[in-house]
Write an enzyme that holds these catalytic residues in place. Structure first.
Site, PDB file in Angstrom:
ATOM      1  N   ARG A 101      -9.288  30.503 -26.676  1.00 46.82           N
ATOM      2  CA  ARG A 101     -10.098  30.883 -25.753  1.00 46.82           C
ATOM      3  C   ARG A 101      -9.113  30.975 -23.970  1.00 46.82           C
ATOM      4  O   ARG A 101      -9.636  31.611 -23.691  1.00 46.82           O
ATOM      5  CB  ARG A 101     -11.096  30.113 -25.538  1.00 46.82           C
ATOM      6  CG  ARG A 101     -11.912  29.857 -24.515  1.00 46.82           C
ATOM      7  CD  ARG A 101     -12.818  31.492 -24.480  1.00 46.82           C
ATOM      8  NE  ARG A 101     -13.964  31.877 -23.294  1.00 46.82           N
ATOM      9  CZ  ARG A 101     -13.130  32.766 -22.247  1.00 46.82           C
ATOM     10  NH1 ARG A 101     -11.969  32.729 -21.578  1.00 46.82           N
ATOM     11  NH2 ARG A 101     -14.434  32.482 -20.773  1.00 46.82           N
ATOM     12  N   HIS A 106      -6.087  33.062 -19.269  1.00 45.09           N
ATOM     13  CA  HIS A 106      -5.389  33.039 -18.489  1.00 45.09           C
ATOM     14  C   HIS A 106      -3.600  34.365 -18.542  1.00 45.09           C
ATOM     15  O   HIS A 106      -3.216  34.373 -17.557  1.00 45.09           O
ATOM     16  CB  HIS A 106      -4.594  31.922 -18.451  1.00 45.09           C
ATOM     17  CG  HIS A 106      -5.210  30.836 -17.975  1.00 45.09           C
ATOM     18  ND1 HIS A 106      -5.982  30.453 -16.806  1.00 45.09           N
ATOM     19  CD2 HIS A 106      -5.883  29.822 -18.945  1.00 45.09           C
ATOM     20  CE1 HIS A 106      -7.183  29.623 -16.495  1.00 45.09           C
ATOM     21  NE2 HIS A 106      -7.034  29.171 -18.402  1.00 45.09           N
TER      22      HIS A 106
END
Length: 139
Positions: A101, A106
């Protein structure tokens, strides 16, 4: 007080449906951009379902075990308490889902997408297990 599980149920259904769609299209001769878009939908549904799952897990633990056991703890500790209360059956696997996740937030490249897509297939079963465990003791 019983928790409203609608958001968790809907997120699991959406993830399941997107995974099924990705399996259905895998046998079709579709352009890669369409297949990539469907896989991106699976990843997005994984993200939502993961968020709904851990938040519902935390709410259940706060209500049934006590907020002092889960407020301000690390994610690993939260999963450990959930394991002790039979909401999940593998802390390390949930930590792997957490890592996946975070990676979607990112970085986003093909290798990451493949890894998260693969995790989503395993995650949906663990999310269902969590839902069943909470439903069984949601009073």
């Amino acid at each position: 007080m019983a928790l409203n599980l609608d958001s968790l149920i809907k997120s699991i259904e959406s993830l399941s449906q997107s995974l099924q769609a990705s399996k259905d299209i895998s046998v079709l001769d579709l352009p890669s951009n369409i297949k990539d878009t469907i896989r991106a939908g699976v990843i997005q549904n994984f993200e939502v379902c993961y968020e709904q799952s851990w938040k519902m897990m935390k709410r259940w633990l706060e209500e049934n075990v006590g907020s002092s056991y889960v407020d301000g703890v690390t994610r690993r500790e939260l999963f450990r308490v959930a394991f002790e209360n039979k909401l999940i059956d593998d802390v390390d696997r949930w930590m792997d889902f957490h890592k996946s996740r975070n990676e979607t937030s990112h970085t986003y490249d093909q290798a990451t997408a493949e890894e998260v897509f693969s995790d989503a297939e395993f995650f949906v079963e663990d999310a269902r297990f969590l839902l069943q465990a909470i439903e069984a003791r949601n009073d």
